[in-house]
Scaffold this motif. Structure first.
Motif, PDB file in Angstrom:
ATOM      1  N   GLY A  95       0.758  -1.200  -0.061  1.00  0.00           N
ATOM      2  CA  GLY A  95       0.041  -0.134  -0.010  1.00  0.00           C
ATOM      3  C   GLY A  95       0.801   1.169   0.219  1.00  0.00           C
ATOM      4  O   GLY A  95       0.434   2.208  -0.839  1.00  0.00           O
ATOM      5  N   ALA A  96       1.897   1.306   0.741  1.00  0.00           N
ATOM      6  CA  ALA A  96       2.742   2.476   0.841  1.00  0.00           C
ATOM      7  C   ALA A  96       3.517   2.477  -0.424  1.00  0.00           C
ATOM      8  O   ALA A  96       3.589   3.672  -0.773  1.00  0.00           O
ATOM      9  CB  ALA A  96       3.837   2.364   2.075  1.00  0.00           C
ATOM     10  N   ILE A 117       2.427   2.062  -3.414  1.00  0.00           N
ATOM     11  CA  ILE A 117       1.454   2.423  -4.478  1.00  0.00           C
ATOM     12  C   ILE A 117       1.122   3.939  -4.365  1.00  0.00           C
ATOM     13  O   ILE A 117       0.942   4.798  -5.090  1.00  0.00           O
ATOM     14  CB  ILE A 117       0.220   1.648  -4.608  1.00  0.00           C
ATOM     15  CG1 ILE A 117      -0.509   1.916  -5.936  1.00  0.00           C
ATOM     16  CG2 ILE A 117      -0.767   1.718  -3.603  1.00  0.00           C
ATOM     17  CD1 ILE A 117       0.451   1.693  -7.032  1.00  0.00           C
ATOM     18  N   ALA A 118       1.535   4.179  -2.959  1.00  0.00           N
ATOM     19  CA  ALA A 118       1.122   5.621  -2.681  1.00  0.00           C
ATOM     20  C   ALA A 118       2.446   6.507  -2.783  1.00  0.00           C
ATOM     21  O   ALA A 118       2.806   7.529  -2.311  1.00  0.00           O
ATOM     22  CB  ALA A 118       0.644   5.957  -1.022  1.00  0.00           C
ATOM     23  N   PHE A 167       5.903   5.591  -1.597  1.00  0.00           N
ATOM     24  CA  PHE A 167       7.106   5.452  -0.961  1.00  0.00           C
ATOM     25  C   PHE A 167       8.123   4.095  -1.256  1.00  0.00           C
ATOM     26  O   PHE A 167       7.392   2.935  -1.253  1.00  0.00           O
ATOM     27  CB  PHE A 167       6.830   5.233   0.629  1.00  0.00           C
ATOM     28  CG  PHE A 167       6.534   6.718   1.439  1.00  0.00           C
ATOM     29  CD1 PHE A 167       6.016   7.804   0.557  1.00  0.00           C
ATOM     30  CD2 PHE A 167       7.157   6.611   2.861  1.00  0.00           C
ATOM     31  CE1 PHE A 167       6.115   8.668   1.408  1.00  0.00           C
ATOM     32  CE2 PHE A 167       6.950   8.020   3.470  1.00  0.00           C
ATOM     33  CZ  PHE A 167       6.422   8.916   2.644  1.00  0.00           C
ATOM     34  N   PHE A 217      -0.347   6.504  -6.557  1.00  0.00           N
ATOM     35  CA  PHE A 217      -1.895   7.001  -6.309  1.00  0.00           C
ATOM     36  C   PHE A 217      -1.590   8.354  -5.711  1.00  0.00           C
ATOM     37  O   PHE A 217      -0.712   8.527  -5.036  1.00  0.00           O
ATOM     38  CB  PHE A 217      -2.494   6.239  -4.967  1.00  0.00           C
ATOM     39  CG  PHE A 217      -3.247   4.877  -5.619  1.00  0.00           C
ATOM     40  CD1 PHE A 217      -3.133   4.498  -6.895  1.00  0.00           C
ATOM     41  CD2 PHE A 217      -3.818   4.214  -4.727  1.00  0.00           C
ATOM     42  CE1 PHE A 217      -4.000   3.349  -7.451  1.00  0.00           C
ATOM     43  CE2 PHE A 217      -4.596   3.003  -5.053  1.00  0.00           C
ATOM     44  CZ  PHE A 217      -4.620   2.714  -6.492  1.00  0.00           C
ATOM     45  N   GLY A 218      -2.449   9.379  -6.127  1.00  0.00           N
ATOM     46  CA  GLY A 218      -2.640  10.582  -5.293  1.00  0.00           C
ATOM     47  C   GLY A 218      -1.958  11.719  -6.399  1.00  0.00           C
ATOM     48  O   GLY A 218      -1.837  12.809  -6.176  1.00  0.00           O
ATOM     49  N   GLY A 278      -2.706  12.216  -9.556  1.00  0.00           N
ATOM     50  CA  GLY A 278      -3.630  12.642 -10.748  1.00  0.00           C
ATOM     51  C   GLY A 278      -4.070  11.305 -11.844  1.00  0.00           C
ATOM     52  O   GLY A 278      -4.912  12.095 -12.718  1.00  0.00           O
ATOM     53  N   TYR A 279      -3.434  10.323 -11.554  1.00  0.00           N
ATOM     54  CA  TYR A 279      -3.827   9.255 -12.215  1.00  0.00           C
ATOM     55  C   TYR A 279      -4.671   8.338 -11.785  1.00  0.00           C
ATOM     56  O   TYR A 279      -4.150   7.919 -10.829  1.00  0.00           O
ATOM     57  CB  TYR A 279      -2.514   8.278 -12.895  1.00  0.00           C
ATOM     58  CG  TYR A 279      -1.622   9.495 -13.834  1.00  0.00           C
ATOM     59  CD1 TYR A 279      -1.564   9.134 -15.226  1.00  0.00           C
ATOM     60  CD2 TYR A 279      -0.668  10.267 -13.166  1.00  0.00           C
ATOM     61  CE1 TYR A 279      -0.608   9.950 -16.126  1.00  0.00           C
ATOM     62  CE2 TYR A 279       0.047  11.044 -14.189  1.00  0.00           C
ATOM     63  CZ  TYR A 279       0.220  10.657 -15.496  1.00  0.00           C
ATOM     64  OH  TYR A 279       0.940  11.462 -16.228  1.00  0.00           O
ATOM     65  N   ARG A 280      -6.002   8.263 -12.098  1.00  0.00           N
ATOM     66  CA  ARG A 280      -6.859   7.199 -11.514  1.00  0.00           C
ATOM     67  C   ARG A 280      -6.988   6.043 -12.288  1.00  0.00           C
ATOM     68  O   ARG A 280      -7.322   6.088 -13.259  1.00  0.00           O
ATOM     69  CB  ARG A 280      -8.106   7.949 -11.421  1.00  0.00           C
ATOM     70  CG  ARG A 280      -8.237   9.464 -10.580  1.00  0.00           C
ATOM     71  CD  ARG A 280      -9.723   9.755 -10.218  1.00  0.00           C
ATOM     72  NE  ARG A 280     -10.456   9.969 -11.378  1.00  0.00           N
ATOM     73  CZ  ARG A 280     -10.574  10.993 -12.279  1.00  0.00           C
ATOM     74  NH1 ARG A 280      -9.593  12.171 -11.766  1.00  0.00           N
ATOM     75  NH2 ARG A 280     -11.101  11.089 -13.275  1.00  0.00           N
ATOM     76  N   TYR A 281      -6.615   5.049 -11.633  1.00  0.00           N
ATOM     77  CA  TYR A 281      -6.889   3.760 -12.255  1.00  0.00           C
ATOM     78  C   TYR A 281      -7.024   2.515 -11.191  1.00  0.00           C
ATOM     79  O   TYR A 281      -7.214   2.755 -10.046  1.00  0.00           O
ATOM     80  CB  TYR A 281      -5.308   3.382 -13.097  1.00  0.00           C
ATOM     81  CG  TYR A 281      -4.111   3.133 -12.389  1.00  0.00           C
ATOM     82  CD1 TYR A 281      -3.562   4.433 -11.920  1.00  0.00           C
ATOM     83  CD2 TYR A 281      -3.705   2.039 -12.089  1.00  0.00           C
ATOM     84  CE1 TYR A 281      -2.209   4.223 -11.363  1.00  0.00           C
ATOM     85  CE2 TYR A 281      -2.657   1.866 -11.304  1.00  0.00           C
ATOM     86  CZ  TYR A 281      -1.835   2.881 -10.840  1.00  0.00           C
ATOM     87  OH  TYR A 281      -0.569   2.896 -10.399  1.00  0.00           O
ATOM     88  N   HIS A 282      -7.418   1.314 -11.805  1.00  0.00           N
ATOM     89  CA  HIS A 282      -7.644   0.547 -10.959  1.00  0.00           C
ATOM     90  C   HIS A 282      -6.413  -0.791 -10.880  1.00  0.00           C
ATOM     91  O   HIS A 282      -5.757  -1.015 -11.898  1.00  0.00           O
ATOM     92  CB  HIS A 282      -8.894  -0.336 -11.606  1.00  0.00           C
ATOM     93  CG  HIS A 282      -9.443  -1.422 -10.736  1.00  0.00           C
ATOM     94  ND1 HIS A 282      -9.699  -1.211  -9.309  1.00  0.00           N
ATOM     95  CD2 HIS A 282      -9.725  -2.571 -11.149  1.00  0.00           C
ATOM     96  CE1 HIS A 282     -10.094  -2.441  -8.810  1.00  0.00           C
ATOM     97  NE2 HIS A 282     -10.169  -3.329  -9.812  1.00  0.00           N
ATOM     98  N   ILE A 283      -6.257  -1.163  -9.539  1.00  0.00           N
ATOM     99  CA  ILE A 283      -5.299  -2.324  -9.499  1.00  0.00           C
ATOM    100  C   ILE A 283      -6.158  -3.398  -8.875  1.00  0.00           C
ATOM    101  O   ILE A 283      -6.677  -3.385  -7.958  1.00  0.00           O
ATOM    102  CB  ILE A 283      -4.262  -1.708  -8.543  1.00  0.00           C
ATOM    103  CG1 ILE A 283      -3.435  -0.599  -9.001  1.00  0.00           C
ATOM    104  CG2 ILE A 283      -3.155  -3.061  -8.166  1.00  0.00           C
ATOM    105  CD1 ILE A 283      -2.619  -0.177  -7.806  1.00  0.00           C
TER     106      ILE A 283
END
Lengths: 275, 382
Positions: B70-71, B73-74, B76, B223-224, B226-231
């Motif tokens: 999770g970190a 994809i955000a 880090f 994530f965050g 400006g590119y919105r997409y699905h994983i």
């Protein structure tokens, strides 16, 4: 007809995989209306789910979305929120996903009071795998793995979330849609770990095993079984057993985990490399 | 060069892992206490918040790797550390990181197994688990240092590989490498090669999050940004959406395997000792490679033409190199602290070009140079 919903969905993903009459669509609508009311920037919303029918919700919405592993949505979301506290992180889970395989993650996310919103769609059954009983299947109800009636006592997610340390806890149903939208909105806006349990219907897997074969039967049952907190207090212990109490159960303020960790960072930087 | 601020420190393997991770840009760690890797979590808890990084001790091993993914994809660079029992628990989400192509590093300080096994004793029992522990067809990168200095350099490599190839990378320590102390030269930050994930150059509306570039690796938007997409952990198309189209499934599975298999030249690292004229080769890794290096010296003193191929990359397996060696020597001996796992790959790669024998030890004790020398002498007599 285009509605506000269309501004938030990935239209190419429709029609969805949910069965006719499934409550998941009602929840999706309620979440979208709540987010639209809050005017959040879509680029700053991460919606995370686990595995199950309800978890497919992340495929349908136009946010940063992640459909993770069974029961694990909350720890994935915890990593995202820690790394980027500016993201609004919403986690959608099913009853088995959240309270069975993900039960440990649920209580610990609540204990940390990390600023996430957990939305649990509780249809009281494992729908995707064909109707096995879950930790939220009421006692004496039937599932494909409880052909003689469920002997387990079900969890009360509201009590569990409160005891574990959440900041906001509410329960709504897919029948009471307006109330549901406002509960979700309040939860989304809450700093800290917020929980909304949603009593939902699964006519295909739950209904067929429990003499409620149509959507109307199921929604009527949800309506009849739901009582407000006030009405609940006047019921006898026997009557209470079968009912779903709906409304808000907790709304308190305490520091969320990312806020506390930013203080750790300040402290660590002050002390420097000497430690 | 003299102006570079290098420090020489006496470090434990686990501490060197922390230093290497931080030098390579790791800023997030999630973990769960387990012997013999806990010092990595302790070091991260102390150092990360000092430099703008974050540490969280999760409720279990599964949650730890989930938070790390999770970190990542955000935005880090993220790492977690564990040992056998925890590595077993992490396999589920290791698969998720593979299919969703999210970079992260998993350190496994190997101890004796199965199950609780030997918590404070070294082992190399997880070589095959590192390769095949998570279900389904997949490729993996696994590195194994044999000195504390190599723990530092290979941790940096592991983070870089994970970013470059958008894949989880496993760093296989063993209890001895994790806990022993050696002199380590800490490079100055400016001399460390740091590789960052490739970002999309197209605007969001043109972005296909799983469309590979010419190297088979899709540029990655955090994530965050400006590119919105699905994983998803489901097999997905280039837009990231679930697919049941056989062609899309096939090309996806092949691509996530090929992006590693086709870059073995970049990924495979090994060292050769006295192999030029060798007639007998040892192939070893981790703390066993230290003993094997000493064995080579002892054997040479006796006039035996023995050399060592020390593997630093275990997966993908250096098949070509082993095959070349098998054509040169008469005998390959593979000493391992397991019942013979790496030897299977050596046999496969040798293709019958020379004899391959296993020397294994599973009593929780290190393999020592003398016993490897004994094995060489025994094989010569046959």
């Amino acid at each position: 007809m285009k509605t506000v919903i269309n501004n938030y969905i990935r239209e190419e993903m429709f029609p969805n995989i949910w069965c006719p009459g499934c409550g998941n669509g009602i929840v999706l609508g309620a979440i979208i209306r709540a987010i639209d009311d809050l005017k959040w920037d879509k680029n700053k919303i991460a919606m995370i789910s686990g595995i199950g029918c309800s978890s497919r919700i992340t495929g349908y919405v136009d946010f940063c979305t992640m459909n993770t592993t069974h029961g694990r949505a909350l720890p994935f979301a915890t990593g995202i929120k820690m790394a980027n506290p500016n993201m609004k992180v919403v986690v959608v889970m099913g009853d088995g996903d959240c309270s069975a395989i993900g039960g440990n993650h649920f209580i610990h996310a609540a204990r940390r009071n990390i600023d996430l919103t957990a939305i649990i769609i509780n249809n009281m059954i494992y729908g995707m795998t064909g109707g096995q009983y879950s930790p939220l299947t009421p006692t004496k109800k039937f599932g494909t793995t409880a052909p003689y009636g469920n002997i387990d006592q079900s969890f009360d997610l509201v009590k569990l979330a409160k005891a574990a340390g959440a900041s906001y806890v509410a329960r709504g149903t897919v029948y009471h849609v307006r109330q549901l939208t406002s509960l979700i909105k309040k939860a989304l806006n809450k700093k800290g770990f917020s929980v909304v349990e949603i009593i939902s219907d699964c006519p295909i897997s739950y209904g067929k095993m429990n003499k409620m074969r149509t959507v109307v039967d199921m929604l009527k049952w949800i309506k009849d079984m739901s009582v407000s907190k006030k009405a609940w207090e006047d019921l006898s212990p026997e009557e209470k057993k079968e009912k779903f109490v709906i409304g808000e159960f907790l709304d308190i303020d305490r520091p969320d985990y990312t806020e506390l960790y930013s203080k750790v960072m300040e402290e660590a930087q002050k002390m420097g490399v000497s430690r | 060069m003299n102006k570079l601020k290098r420090n020489v420190e006496l470090l434990q393997g686990n501490e060197a892992c922390v230093k290497g991770a931080i030098l390579s840009g790791v800023r997030f760690f999630a973990g769960y206490p387990i012997t013999p890797s806990s010092e990595i979590a302790e070091g991260m808890a102390r150092l990360l918040p000092q430099i703008g990084g974050k540490f969280v001790q999760m409720e279990d091993e599964i949650a730890s790797i989930a938070a790390v993914i999770g970190a990542s994809i955000a935005g880090f660079k993220s790492l977690t550390a564990t040992s056998g029992p925890g590595f077993s628990l992490k396999q589920e989400n290791l698969g998720f990181a593979i299919i969703s192509e999210i970079p992260c590093v998993i350190v496994n300080a190997q101890r004796g197994g199965p199950s609780t096994g030997l918590p404070t004793k070294p082992s190399q029992g997880d070589m095959m688990q590192a390769r095949w522990g998570t279900h389904g067809d997949h490729s993996i990168i696994a590195l194994a240092p044999s000195t504390v200095n190599e723990v530092l350099t290979l941790t940096i490599k592991a983070v870089n590989f994970s970013e470059k190839y958008r894949t989880p990378v496993i760093l296989l320590l063993d209890e001895v490498i994790a806990h022993m102390r050696e002199k380590v030269e800490i490079p100055a930050p400016e001399e460390v090669e740091v590789i960052n994930r490739k970002k999309p150059t197209v605007p969001p509306e043109e972005y296909f999050p799983f469309k590979p570039d010419q190297n088979g690796i899709p540029p990655m938007a955090n994530f965050g940004e400006g590119y919105r997409y699905h994983i998803t952990g489901l097999i997905h198309n280039q837009k990231g959406l679930p697919t049941s189209n056989p062609q899309e499934i096939d090309s996806f599975i092949r691509r996530i395997n090929n992006k590693i298999q086709e870059n073995v030249k970049d990924i495979i690292i090994y060292e050769k000792y006295f192999l030029d004229d060798a007639k007998i080769a040892l192939i070893a890794c981790g703390s066993v490679a230290r003993a094997a290096e000493r064995t080579v010296k002892l054997a040479r003193e006796e006039g035996l033409k023995v050399g060592l191929l020390k593997l630093l990359t275990i997966w993908p397996f250096p098949s070509e190199e082993v095959n070349r060696l098998a054509q040169q020597v008469d005998l390959i001996i593979v000493p391992e602290m397991n019942l013979g796992q790496m030897v299977l790959e050596v046999e496969r790669a040798s293709r019958g070009n020379c004899e391959v024998v296993s020397y294994s030890r599973v009593d929780g004790e290190l393999i020592n140079p003398i016993e490897i020398l004994g094995k060489i002498q025994e094989e010569i007599k046959k």
